[in-house]
Scaffold this active site. Structure first.
Site, PDB file in Angstrom:
ATOM      1  N   LYS A   1      -1.073  -7.347  -9.402  1.00  0.00           N
ATOM      2  CA  LYS A   1      -2.184  -7.432  -8.300  1.00  0.00           C
ATOM      3  C   LYS A   1      -1.660  -6.422  -7.211  1.00  0.00           C
ATOM      4  O   LYS A   1      -0.928  -6.643  -6.438  1.00  0.00           O
ATOM      5  CB  LYS A   1      -1.956  -8.963  -7.473  1.00  0.00           C
TER       6      LYS A   1
ATOM      7  N   PHE B   1       0.869  -1.008   0.005  1.00  0.00           N
ATOM      8  CA  PHE B   1      -0.038  -0.128   0.167  1.00  0.00           C
ATOM      9  C   PHE B   1       0.772   1.308   0.010  1.00  0.00           C
ATOM     10  O   PHE B   1       0.249   2.245  -0.413  1.00  0.00           O
ATOM     11  CB  PHE B   1      -0.884   0.078   1.310  1.00  0.00           C
TER      12      PHE B   1
ATOM     13  N   GLU C   1      -4.768  -3.933  -2.021  1.00  0.00           N
ATOM     14  CA  GLU C   1      -6.424  -3.723  -1.937  1.00  0.00           C
ATOM     15  C   GLU C   1      -6.742  -2.489  -1.067  1.00  0.00           C
ATOM     16  O   GLU C   1      -7.870  -1.888  -1.468  1.00  0.00           O
ATOM     17  CB  GLU C   1      -7.213  -5.066  -1.468  1.00  0.00           C
TER      18      GLU C   1
ATOM     19  N   CYS D   1       9.774   1.612   3.541  1.00  0.00           N
ATOM     20  CA  CYS D   1      10.689   0.447   3.884  1.00  0.00           C
ATOM     21  C   CYS D   1      12.092   0.784   4.043  1.00  0.00           C
ATOM     22  O   CYS D   1      13.127   0.091   4.558  1.00  0.00           O
ATOM     23  CB  CYS D   1      10.714  -0.806   2.664  1.00  0.00           C
TER      24      CYS D   1
ATOM     25  N   SER E   1       5.209  -6.895   3.471  1.00  0.00           N
ATOM     26  CA  SER E   1       5.665  -7.255   4.742  1.00  0.00           C
ATOM     27  C   SER E   1       6.565  -8.735   4.688  1.00  0.00           C
ATOM     28  O   SER E   1       6.320  -9.549   3.889  1.00  0.00           O
ATOM     29  CB  SER E   1       4.422  -7.503   5.899  1.00  0.00           C
TER      30      SER E   1
ATOM     31  N   GLU F   1       9.170  -3.977  13.258  1.00  0.00           N
ATOM     32  CA  GLU F   1       8.925  -3.045  12.197  1.00  0.00           C
ATOM     33  C   GLU F   1       7.540  -2.269  12.805  1.00  0.00           C
ATOM     34  O   GLU F   1       6.569  -3.056  12.872  1.00  0.00           O
ATOM     35  CB  GLU F   1       8.751  -3.610  10.903  1.00  0.00           C
TER      36      GLU F   1
HETATM   37  P1  NAD Z   1       1.341  -6.737   3.052  1.00  0.00           P
HETATM   38  O1  NAD Z   1       2.504  -7.819   3.123  1.00  0.00           O
HETATM   39  O2  NAD Z   1       0.515  -6.511   4.106  1.00  0.00           O
HETATM   40  O3  NAD Z   1       0.597  -6.650   1.646  1.00  0.00           O
HETATM   41  C1  NAD Z   1       1.553  -6.872   0.334  1.00  0.00           C
HETATM   42  C2  NAD Z   1       0.767  -7.637  -0.610  1.00  0.00           C
HETATM   43  O4  NAD Z   1       0.389  -8.808  -0.103  1.00  0.00           O
HETATM   44  C3  NAD Z   1      -0.706  -6.890  -1.083  1.00  0.00           C
HETATM   45  O5  NAD Z   1      -0.931  -6.836  -2.301  1.00  0.00           O
HETATM   46  C4  NAD Z   1      -1.752  -8.003  -0.278  1.00  0.00           C
HETATM   47  O6  NAD Z   1      -2.998  -8.028  -1.109  1.00  0.00           O
HETATM   48  C5  NAD Z   1      -0.998  -9.044  -0.128  1.00  0.00           C
HETATM   49  N1  NAD Z   1      -1.434  -9.891   0.805  1.00  0.00           N
HETATM   50  C6  NAD Z   1      -1.860  -9.411   2.324  1.00  0.00           C
HETATM   51  N2  NAD Z   1      -2.062 -10.333   3.229  1.00  0.00           N
HETATM   52  C7  NAD Z   1      -1.973 -11.783   2.265  1.00  0.00           C
HETATM   53  C8  NAD Z   1      -2.106 -13.078   2.734  1.00  0.00           C
HETATM   54  N3  NAD Z   1      -2.360 -13.273   3.890  1.00  0.00           N
HETATM   55  N4  NAD Z   1      -1.732 -13.826   1.683  1.00  0.00           N
HETATM   56  C9  NAD Z   1      -1.310 -13.515   0.590  1.00  0.00           C
HETATM   57  N5  NAD Z   1      -1.291 -12.269   0.186  1.00  0.00           N
HETATM   58  C10 NAD Z   1      -1.623 -11.123   1.115  1.00  0.00           C
HETATM   59  O7  NAD Z   1       2.195  -5.387   3.307  1.00  0.00           O
HETATM   60  P2  NAD Z   1       1.581  -3.884   2.976  1.00  0.00           P
HETATM   61  O8  NAD Z   1       1.112  -3.678   4.694  1.00  0.00           O
HETATM   62  O9  NAD Z   1       0.651  -3.642   1.808  1.00  0.00           O
HETATM   63  O10 NAD Z   1       2.877  -2.994   2.981  1.00  0.00           O
HETATM   64  C11 NAD Z   1       3.813  -2.414   4.019  1.00  0.00           C
HETATM   65  C12 NAD Z   1       4.872  -3.524   4.071  1.00  0.00           C
HETATM   66  O11 NAD Z   1       5.729  -3.714   2.915  1.00  0.00           O
HETATM   67  C13 NAD Z   1       6.124  -3.183   4.990  1.00  0.00           C
HETATM   68  O12 NAD Z   1       6.122  -4.205   5.965  1.00  0.00           O
HETATM   69  C14 NAD Z   1       6.963  -2.465   4.423  1.00  0.00           C
HETATM   70  O13 NAD Z   1       8.306  -2.742   5.019  1.00  0.00           O
HETATM   71  C15 NAD Z   1       6.926  -3.429   3.125  1.00  0.00           C
HETATM   72  N6  NAD Z   1       7.536  -2.940   1.911  1.00  0.00           N
HETATM   73  C16 NAD Z   1       8.770  -3.158   1.838  1.00  0.00           C
HETATM   74  C17 NAD Z   1       9.527  -2.700   0.602  1.00  0.00           C
HETATM   75  C18 NAD Z   1      11.028  -3.248   0.213  1.00  0.00           C
HETATM   76  O14 NAD Z   1      11.629  -2.764  -0.680  1.00  0.00           O
HETATM   77  N7  NAD Z   1      11.639  -4.190   1.016  1.00  0.00           N
HETATM   78  C19 NAD Z   1       9.004  -1.478  -0.112  1.00  0.00           C
HETATM   79  C20 NAD Z   1       7.830  -1.295   0.283  1.00  0.00           C
HETATM   80  C21 NAD Z   1       7.292  -1.772   1.288  1.00  0.00           C
END
Ligand code: NAD
Length: 505
Positions: free
Chosen positions: A194, A170, A197, A302, A247, A396
């Site tokens: 994808k 997000f 959401e 991140c 994450s 985090e």
């Molecule tokens: P998230 O892991 O909750 O979601 C990421 C994606 O995974 C979304 O598209 C979501 O729909 C999907 N998802 C969520 N739960 C799921 C599940 N149970 N099973 C399958 N798919 C699922 O992450 P977020 O909250 O959207 O974003 C924040 C996180 O992203 C933070 O931890 C941040 O550090 C990380 N991030 C990392 C980088 C990097 O380069 N390392 C860059 C940007 C963000």
């Protein structure tokens, strides 16, 4: 997707009252060059600055994913056969469109993600820079050729993988999709995106702009949803490679599931970034940079500073940081965090640290913005005398919170940094070249900096962390992405009849 005020009839599975409250019509998947209605369940999309409902996002099923994959598969042979110099023409035009539409694209990011206008504009400019790199791929990703023995030539040519996918988080609704889209597609792949959401609107605009730039129908599909859609992407036999950003918990799930079906996968996870501040650091520059790093995008980056390891006599720098942080006005300089749940999680981290004996120097918990009382605002928060064993120093937080851990020496500071399970970024603030080099060599992170609060490598250099911040081989942007999105064909030819006979004959 036409982003216009709400005008569609309410879908069957919600009350007309709910659909009528939303500012925009329901989000739709983008498949084969057009937006399609979905018969699925929906999730509300909120404006985090006031909690209002912006739209509803469809929760796509395995059938939706497979339908999108079938369309992409159909488009793949013609796109792969298009010379790369022609393919990148789309991205020259797309870059211009990003720049031309920066105001509306940035406003949409602010609405669905909450970041302030200057941050949203910076995100679009970064998307343009990523696209600029893709435009240079014909020069950078050209093959190799060498006469390896008399009359025998070895040649390497790069081929696309076919249909690939990107799953995004997000916090950068426009930029992170553009980490994968321009390079993967310019290198000849068709893609399923994808998006998160929580921020689905920007993805629809990306699809629209690429179509306007001349991308053939079927080359990019946008399939919205959550867990079920992600699992379907991981399982799909028609998808060859998956990039994931999110994450660490979900990065592990996606990496395991995608590779279980023998896909190529690069999964970027969460972070806990350490800034080591030495007593000789320039106080003004360091205090401004550290506070900008921890508070920018409401700490939802991140690459954000999360732990400052203050070495020896650094109170004068901390004092200046407090002044900088207190000057940041919620709603003007810092946006809300993404959701009520995120705000609650971040505030509980702060409360737990305080209860454990840490000292809250700047407290953002009471932040309010007039007229936006329903918003999820938290002001910059600085907490001193945190110990390395506290949860807030290890996990985090993903909010505008900086904890200060005290250390007596640079080695003690590095011990704190090295103990983290993450490894995205680390930086040192010092005037000593020797100390700077020492920290860069010994920090356990994929991206390190000196006197830089957010050490993001810019193209052509690649982005990617270490440890639990990245699973898989290679990096996601820049030169590193070429290897990920292509496969090399090694060709050995002999045209010279005098070449003779040897083991290669
Ligand atoms: P998230 O892991 O909750 O979601 C990421 C994606 O995974 C979304 O598209 C979501 O729909 C999907 N998802 C969520 N739960 C799921 C599940 N149970 N099973 C399958 N798919 C699922 O992450 P977020 O909250 O959207 O974003 C924040 C996180 O992203 C933070 O931890 C941040 O550090 C990380 N991030 C990392 C980088 C990097 O380069 N390392 C860059 C940007 C963000």
């Amino acid at each position: 997707m036409a982003v216009k005020p709400h005008q569609s009839r309410p879908p069957a599975n919600v009350s007309s009252e709910r659909a009528g409250r939303a500012k925009y019509p329901d989000v739709r998947n983008h498949v084969g060059g057009s937006f399609s209605e979905s018969g699925n369940a929906f999730l509300d999309v909120h404006d985090p600055s006031d909690g209002s409902v912006l739209s509803r996002v469809p929760l796509s099923t395995q059938r939706d994913v497979e339908a999108a994959v079938a369309v992409a598969k159909n488009a793949a042979p013609a796109w792969a056969a298009t010379p790369i110099k022609e393919r990148v023409q789309v991205f020259f035009r797309y870059k211009t469109l990003l720049e031309k539409n920066i105001d509306s694209l940035a406003a949409l990011i602010t609405e669905e993600n909450g970041k302030v206008a200057s941050e949203a504009r910076a995100e679009i400019l970064k998307s343009a820079e990523l696209t600029e790199f893709a435009c240079s791929l014909p020069q950078i990703a050209s093959g190799e050729v060498l006469e390896v023995s008399k009359g025998v030539e070895c040649r390497i040519e790069r081929y696309p993988l076919g249909v690939v996918a990107a799953i995004t988080p997000f916090n950068f609704p426009n930029m992170v999709p553009n980490w994968s889209i321009p390079n993967a597609i310019a290198l000849g792949n068709c893609m399923i995106l994808k998006p998160s959401e929580m921020v689905p609107l920007s993805a629809g605009r990306i699809a629209e702009l690429l179509r306007e730039a001349g991308l053939p129908d079927g080359v990019l599909q946008v399939v919205h949803g959550g867990k079920e859609a992600v699992e379907a992407v991981c399982d799909s036999p028609g998808i060859s490679a998956v990039s994931f950003v999110g994450s660490t918990k979900i990065a592990k799930v996606v990496y395991r599931r995608a590779t279980a079906t023998l896909k190529r996968c690069l999964a970027l996870g969460g972070a806990k970034n350490h800034l080591i501040v030495m007593p000789d650091a320039n106080a003004e520059m360091t205090s401004a940079n550290v506070v900008a790093s921890m508070s920018g995008c409401a700490g939802q980056r991140c690459m954000a500073a999360s732990v400052m390891v203050a070495v020896s006599k650094t109170d004068h720098i901390i004092q200046k940081m407090v002044e900088h942080a207190k000057g940041i006005v919620p709603g003007r300089d810092i946006g809300p965090v993404i959701s009520a749940a995120a705000k609650e999680r971040i505030e509980s981290f702060i409360a737990e640290a305080e209860a454990g004996g840490a000292k809250v120097l700047v407290d953002g918990r009471k932040a309010t913005v007039a007229g936006k009382e329903g918003g999820y605002f938290i002001g910059p928060t600085i907490i001193d005398h945190v110990t390395a064993d506290m949860r807030i120093a290890q996990e985090e937080v993903f909010g505008p919170v900086l904890v200060i851990v005290r250390a007596e020496s640079v080695d003690e500071a590095l011990e704190v940094e090295n103990a983290s399970s993450y490894g995205n970024a680390a930086s040192v603030f010092t005037e000593s070249g020797a100390t700077a080099r020492y920290v860069m060599e010994h920090a356990s992170a994929g991206m390190v900096g000196v006197n830089v609060g957010v050490p993001v490598p810019r193209e052509p250099f690649s982005f990617g962390g270490w440890n639990d911040s990245r699973f898989g081989v290679g990096d996601i942007t820049g030169r590193g992405s070429i290897e990920f999105w292509t496969q090399a064909k090694k060709m050995t030819t002999k045209w010279n009849r005098e070449a003779g006979t040897n083991w290669m004959s």
